[in-house]
Write a protein that holds these residues in place. Structure first.
Motif, PDB file in Angstrom:
ATOM      1  N   ASN A   1       0.852  -1.186   0.000  1.00 60.74           N
ATOM      2  CA  ASN A   1       0.000   0.000   0.000  1.00 60.74           C
ATOM      3  C   ASN A   1       0.887   1.234   0.000  1.00 60.74           C
ATOM      4  O   ASN A   1       1.913   1.264   0.686  1.00 60.74           O
ATOM      5  CB  ASN A   1      -0.909   0.011   1.219  1.00 60.74           C
ATOM      6  CG  ASN A   1      -1.850  -1.169   1.230  1.00 60.74           C
ATOM      7  OD1 ASN A   1      -2.477  -1.486   0.224  1.00 60.74           O
ATOM      8  ND2 ASN A   1      -1.938  -1.853   2.352  1.00 60.74           N
ATOM      9  N   THR A   2       0.469   2.256  -0.762  1.00 65.24           N
ATOM     10  CA  THR A   2       1.321   3.426  -0.924  1.00 65.24           C
ATOM     11  C   THR A   2       0.577   4.720  -0.620  1.00 65.24           C
ATOM     12  O   THR A   2      -0.659   4.777  -0.656  1.00 65.24           O
ATOM     13  CB  THR A   2       1.872   3.507  -2.365  1.00 65.24           C
ATOM     14  OG1 THR A   2       0.772   3.578  -3.284  1.00 65.24           O
ATOM     15  CG2 THR A   2       2.718   2.287  -2.693  1.00 65.24           C
ATOM     16  N   ASN A   3       1.351   5.749  -0.334  1.00 65.31           N
ATOM     17  CA  ASN A   3       0.824   7.091  -0.150  1.00 65.31           C
ATOM     18  C   ASN A   3       1.911   8.076  -0.560  1.00 65.31           C
ATOM     19  O   ASN A   3       3.114   7.759  -0.434  1.00 65.31           O
ATOM     20  CB  ASN A   3       0.406   7.324   1.309  1.00 65.31           C
ATOM     21  CG  ASN A   3      -0.614   8.440   1.442  1.00 65.31           C
ATOM     22  OD1 ASN A   3      -0.964   9.081   0.459  1.00 65.31           O
ATOM     23  ND2 ASN A   3      -1.111   8.665   2.653  1.00 65.31           N
ATOM     24  N   TYR A   4       1.499   9.248  -1.051  1.00 66.27           N
ATOM     25  CA  TYR A   4       2.436  10.205  -1.593  1.00 66.27           C
ATOM     26  C   TYR A   4       2.117  11.624  -1.134  1.00 66.27           C
ATOM     27  O   TYR A   4       0.954  11.965  -0.869  1.00 66.27           O
ATOM     28  CB  TYR A   4       2.389  10.194  -3.136  1.00 66.27           C
ATOM     29  CG  TYR A   4       2.754   8.872  -3.750  1.00 66.27           C
ATOM     30  CD1 TYR A   4       1.783   7.918  -4.017  1.00 66.27           C
ATOM     31  CD2 TYR A   4       4.077   8.577  -4.070  1.00 66.27           C
ATOM     32  CE1 TYR A   4       2.118   6.695  -4.577  1.00 66.27           C
ATOM     33  CE2 TYR A   4       4.420   7.357  -4.627  1.00 66.27           C
ATOM     34  CZ  TYR A   4       3.433   6.425  -4.879  1.00 66.27           C
ATOM     35  OH  TYR A   4       3.777   5.216  -5.426  1.00 66.27           O
TER      36      TYR A   4
ATOM     37  N   LYS B   1       2.671  13.365  -6.304  1.00 66.30           N
ATOM     38  CA  LYS B   1       1.626  12.432  -6.726  1.00 66.30           C
ATOM     39  C   LYS B   1       1.467  12.458  -8.234  1.00 66.30           C
ATOM     40  O   LYS B   1       1.396  13.528  -8.851  1.00 66.30           O
ATOM     41  CB  LYS B   1       0.313  12.798  -6.025  1.00 66.30           C
ATOM     42  CG  LYS B   1      -0.673  11.661  -5.887  1.00 66.30           C
ATOM     43  CD  LYS B   1      -1.822  12.051  -4.968  1.00 66.30           C
ATOM     44  CE  LYS B   1      -1.361  12.177  -3.535  1.00 66.30           C
ATOM     45  NZ  LYS B   1      -2.491  12.450  -2.594  1.00 66.30           N
TER      46      LYS B   1
ATOM     47  N   LEU C   1      -1.374   8.033   7.031  1.00 70.48           N
ATOM     48  CA  LEU C   1      -2.554   8.322   6.223  1.00 70.48           C
ATOM     49  C   LEU C   1      -2.483   9.736   5.661  1.00 70.48           C
ATOM     50  O   LEU C   1      -3.094  10.033   4.636  1.00 70.48           O
ATOM     51  CB  LEU C   1      -3.820   8.136   7.054  1.00 70.48           C
ATOM     52  CG  LEU C   1      -4.063   6.703   7.547  1.00 70.48           C
ATOM     53  CD1 LEU C   1      -5.336   6.632   8.376  1.00 70.48           C
ATOM     54  CD2 LEU C   1      -4.131   5.727   6.381  1.00 70.48           C
TER      55      LEU C   1
END
Length: 125
Positions: A56-59, A64, A103
């Protein structure tokens, strides 16, 4: 602690691409959430991308759609593919293990390891 070695930086023209690598020691890597940070000249280090042990990824909003974080647990390595580079992407890039998956990237969690030397990315306009 895990030792981290970043590589892959360099000088690139705006619009170009680079792929950074972060090699980690120890078997705990595969269970760890990892993050890529950058520190621009005169600025604080900021988290730009994070990835959980299962992908799982977040930027950060600033990267982005241009940057992609990935990992190869068999090689104990996390990557940062950087496309469409801009001059504001210039800085020293570091990786580290994160205490938890953020998050909200602008509120990064504590890191778990000492910082490595990082790898310099310079984008010329």
């Amino acid at each position: 602690q895990v030792q981290l070695v970043e590589s892959g930086g360099g000088l690139v023209q705006a619009g170009g691409s680079l792929r950074l690598s972060c090699a980690a020691s120890g078997s705990i890597f595969s269970l760890s959430t990892m993050g890529w940070y950058r520190q621009a000249p005169g600025k604080q280090r900021e988290l730009v991308a994070a990835i959980t042990s299962v992908g799982n990824t977040n930027y950060a909003d600033s990267v982005k759609g241009r940057f992609t974080i990935s990992r190869d647990n068999a090689k104990n390595t996390v990557y940062l593919q950087m496309n469409s580079l801009k001059s504001e992407d210039t800085g020293v890039y570091y990786c580290n293990r994160l205490r938890y998956f953020p998050l909200v990237v602008v509120k990064p969690p504590p890191v778990l390891d000492s910082w490595g030397q990082g790898t310099q990315v310079t984008v010329s306009s």
